[in-house]
Design an enzyme around this catalytic site. Sequence first.
Site, PDB file in Angstrom:
ATOM      1  N   LYS A 254     -15.868  -6.020   4.536  1.00 46.79           N
ATOM      2  CA  LYS A 254     -15.133  -4.752   4.735  1.00 46.79           C
ATOM      3  C   LYS A 254     -15.704  -3.728   3.772  1.00 46.79           C
ATOM      4  CE  LYS A 254     -11.555  -3.118   7.084  1.00 46.79           C
ATOM      5  NZ  LYS A 254     -11.025  -3.580   8.389  1.00 46.79           N
TER       6      LYS A 254
ATOM      7  N   ASP B 135     -12.528   1.607  11.214  1.00 49.89           N
ATOM      8  CA  ASP B 135     -11.190   1.216  10.723  1.00 49.89           C
ATOM      9  C   ASP B 135     -10.461   2.544  10.504  1.00 49.89           C
ATOM     10  OD1 ASP B 135      -9.592  -1.261   9.737  1.00 49.89           O
ATOM     11  OD2 ASP B 135      -9.266   0.177   8.132  1.00 49.89           O
TER      12      ASP B 135
HETATM   13  P1  NDP Z   1      -6.838   5.427  12.853  1.00 51.74           P
HETATM   14  O1  NDP Z   1      -7.443   6.121  11.707  1.00 51.74           O
HETATM   15  O2  NDP Z   1      -7.339   5.668  14.215  1.00 51.74           O
HETATM   16  O3  NDP Z   1      -5.250   5.681  12.867  1.00 51.74           O
HETATM   17  C1  NDP Z   1      -4.466   5.348  11.774  1.00 51.74           C
HETATM   18  C2  NDP Z   1      -3.037   5.747  12.047  1.00 51.74           C
HETATM   19  O4  NDP Z   1      -2.181   5.171  11.060  1.00 51.74           O
HETATM   20  C3  NDP Z   1      -2.818   7.253  11.960  1.00 51.74           C
HETATM   21  O5  NDP Z   1      -1.795   7.628  12.832  1.00 51.74           O
HETATM   22  C4  NDP Z   1      -2.414   7.442  10.492  1.00 51.74           C
HETATM   23  O6  NDP Z   1      -1.638   8.599  10.260  1.00 51.74           O
HETATM   24  C5  NDP Z   1      -1.583   6.197  10.246  1.00 51.74           C
HETATM   25  N1  NDP Z   1      -1.677   5.831   8.827  1.00 51.74           N
HETATM   26  C6  NDP Z   1      -2.783   5.431   8.163  1.00 51.74           C
HETATM   27  N2  NDP Z   1      -2.522   5.209   6.875  1.00 51.74           N
HETATM   28  C7  NDP Z   1      -1.220   5.493   6.712  1.00 51.74           C
HETATM   29  C8  NDP Z   1      -0.351   5.455   5.614  1.00 51.74           C
HETATM   30  N3  NDP Z   1      -0.786   5.074   4.401  1.00 51.74           N
HETATM   31  N4  NDP Z   1       0.954   5.794   5.823  1.00 51.74           N
HETATM   32  C9  NDP Z   1       1.398   6.183   7.047  1.00 51.74           C
HETATM   33  N5  NDP Z   1       0.612   6.235   8.132  1.00 51.74           N
HETATM   34  C10 NDP Z   1      -0.666   5.889   7.974  1.00 51.74           C
HETATM   35  O7  NDP Z   1      -6.943   3.853  12.487  1.00 51.74           O
HETATM   36  P2  NDP Z   1      -6.852   2.588  13.453  1.00 51.74           P
HETATM   37  O8  NDP Z   1      -5.911   2.829  14.569  1.00 51.74           O
HETATM   38  O9  NDP Z   1      -8.233   2.147  13.738  1.00 51.74           O
HETATM   39  O10 NDP Z   1      -6.236   1.497  12.456  1.00 51.74           O
HETATM   40  C11 NDP Z   1      -4.842   1.259  12.333  1.00 51.74           C
HETATM   41  C12 NDP Z   1      -4.613  -0.121  11.727  1.00 51.74           C
HETATM   42  O11 NDP Z   1      -5.207  -1.117  12.577  1.00 51.74           O
HETATM   43  C13 NDP Z   1      -5.222  -0.348  10.342  1.00 51.74           C
HETATM   44  O12 NDP Z   1      -4.391  -1.214   9.614  1.00 51.74           O
HETATM   45  C14 NDP Z   1      -6.538  -1.061  10.661  1.00 51.74           C
HETATM   46  O13 NDP Z   1      -7.011  -1.826   9.573  1.00 51.74           O
HETATM   47  C15 NDP Z   1      -6.089  -1.937  11.817  1.00 51.74           C
HETATM   48  N6  NDP Z   1      -7.139  -2.445  12.689  1.00 51.74           N
HETATM   49  C16 NDP Z   1      -8.014  -1.595  13.317  1.00 51.74           C
HETATM   50  C17 NDP Z   1      -8.984  -2.093  14.154  1.00 51.74           C
HETATM   51  C18 NDP Z   1      -9.905  -1.197  14.905  1.00 51.74           C
HETATM   52  O14 NDP Z   1     -10.686  -1.726  15.698  1.00 51.74           O
HETATM   53  N7  NDP Z   1      -9.868   0.107  14.742  1.00 51.74           N
HETATM   54  C19 NDP Z   1      -9.141  -3.541  14.358  1.00 51.74           C
HETATM   55  C20 NDP Z   1      -8.126  -4.343  13.719  1.00 51.74           C
HETATM   56  C21 NDP Z   1      -7.180  -3.799  12.907  1.00 51.74           C
HETATM   57  P3  NDP Z   1      -2.295   9.844   9.470  1.00 51.74           P
HETATM   58  O15 NDP Z   1      -3.305  10.422  10.416  1.00 51.74           O
HETATM   59  O16 NDP Z   1      -1.166  10.741   9.154  1.00 51.74           O
HETATM   60  O17 NDP Z   1      -2.960   9.261   8.235  1.00 51.74           O
HETATM   61  O1  2IT Z   2      -9.844  -4.843  10.887  1.00 49.03           O
HETATM   62  C1  2IT Z   2     -10.682  -5.009  11.803  1.00 49.03           C
HETATM   63  O2  2IT Z   2     -10.796  -6.085  12.384  1.00 49.03           O
HETATM   64  C2  2IT Z   2     -11.521  -3.863  12.182  1.00 49.03           C
HETATM   65  N1  2IT Z   2     -11.329  -2.778  11.637  1.00 49.03           N
HETATM   66  C3  2IT Z   2     -12.615  -4.030  13.202  1.00 49.03           C
HETATM   67  C4  2IT Z   2     -13.848  -4.616  12.575  1.00 49.03           C
HETATM   68  C5  2IT Z   2     -15.058  -4.676  13.475  1.00 49.03           C
HETATM   69  O3  2IT Z   2     -16.098  -5.096  12.946  1.00 49.03           O
HETATM   70  O4  2IT Z   2     -14.991  -4.324  14.652  1.00 49.03           O
END
Ligand code: NDP
Ligand code: 2IT
Length: 443
Positions: A124, A164
Amino acid sequence: MSVSQFMKKIVAKNPGESEFHQAVQEVAESVMPFIDANPKYKEGKILERIAEPERVIMFRVPWLDDKGKPQVNRGFRIEMNSAIGPYKGGLRLHPTVYLGLLKFLAFEQVFKNSLTTLPMGGGKGGSDFDPKGKSDNEVMKFCQSFMTELQRHIGPNTDVPAGDIGTGGREIGFMFGQYKRLRNEFTGVLTGKALNWGGSLIRPEATGYGCVYFVNEMLKHVNDSMKGKICTVSGSGNVAQYTIEKVNQLGGKCVTLSDSGGTIHDSKGIDAKKLAWVMELKNVKRGRIKEYAKKFDAKYLEGKRPWGVKCDVAFPSATQNEIDGSDAAALVKNGCIAVGEGANMPSTPEAIEVYMKAKTLYGLGKAANAGGVAVSGLEMSQNSQRLAWSREDVDSKLQQIMVSIHETCIKYGKEGKFVNYPNGANIGGFVKVADAMLDQGLV
Ligand code: NDP
Ligand code: 2IT
């Protein structure tokens, strides 16, 4: 050694890294009894070795803002474990990023990637850079500077980063461009690329879709389904958006979305048309979710998270520790029967205790959100083949992978009629990595 003796050493060795301690403790509680029953893991000090990153890279990221002023951020890449494949995992861009946060995420990634059945190690990275409020030009300047250092540590057979929080298609594009320029090679060094330059169909959808597929499997196992389920979703980014799309397709109804400002509650449901509007708001205009309430006459709960809203299934899809013990108690009291963690470690240990007592179907992150990295693995396969698979092909592979993760959870987590999903996922993810480490000697 007991869990508390082991954790004492971890805390002493990694001071101030509370999220890392939390992630390691959760795994240790599941795997310690399994290790006691299988002494080869104890003799090989596998748990001690797994909790120590193979390599940590920290670096300065200087860039010029639109006013021509120098800015400095800190960049990281944690190369946690390469026993079963190249390091693989996302890049988080958020002001809260520090070493301990990325170590927790890299640690989780090792087990998650193992569960996918694909050959990927765990890693990561990211930075304390905050993309919010920055111009496209500033984001590009940052991404180019970040990649100028990162490029010497990664490669398609070494370490393959992805998106992420704060890293989406735009950022992956800027980083890929800079990698290609510096290395003079076009390779699958990043995943989450756009379709016309090496990306995979279904990668944007994969985490959200996969999470709903996983919850559907948990429900099927107790003779239920997603049909008619009222769902609460937190966040409004990549994972939240495609979670809603899949819930709608399977006949459920999502009633909330949130961001760091607050939650919107739309009891009529967030249908495909409203979702398209949210995607434009968040992915193009980069606006705040509050605007949804005005546009669609929904409630706005300023500064609140969605967990007080009555639901059948909760999909935390924002960030770590967003559901605490009292939020979990509210969910259970309101009749929530299942939790699908799109986010990484969104539930605190107290929340997990509540789910376990209530026998909630608890789809923890490393199982439920593994679909994203799984399709990243499929993107790597396509890049190696220099071929692109169809949408149907990738989606059906994603579904098979989520079903197989669910089966692994049952295999290692069955306790009579109840499935202890944390034990199942943690032990299931551990075995493959631990055996590979034993095979490869003391490295
Ligand atoms: P994005 O950046 O697309 O969206 C994040 C969302 O979460 C936004 O709405 C943001 O609001 C909110 N958010 C982030 N941090 C905070 C915080 N500290 N407090 C309140 N709201 C928060 O990210 P993703 O959708 O990609 O990721 C969301 C989650 O999913 C994370 O935990 C990530 O690790 C996990 N994840 C993502 C994967 C992927 O493929 N993208 C795969 C597996 C897990 P704001 O804009 O106001 O900050
Ligand atoms: O938390 C996760 O699994 C991710 N943000 C996706 C990682 C990836 O390599 O696609």
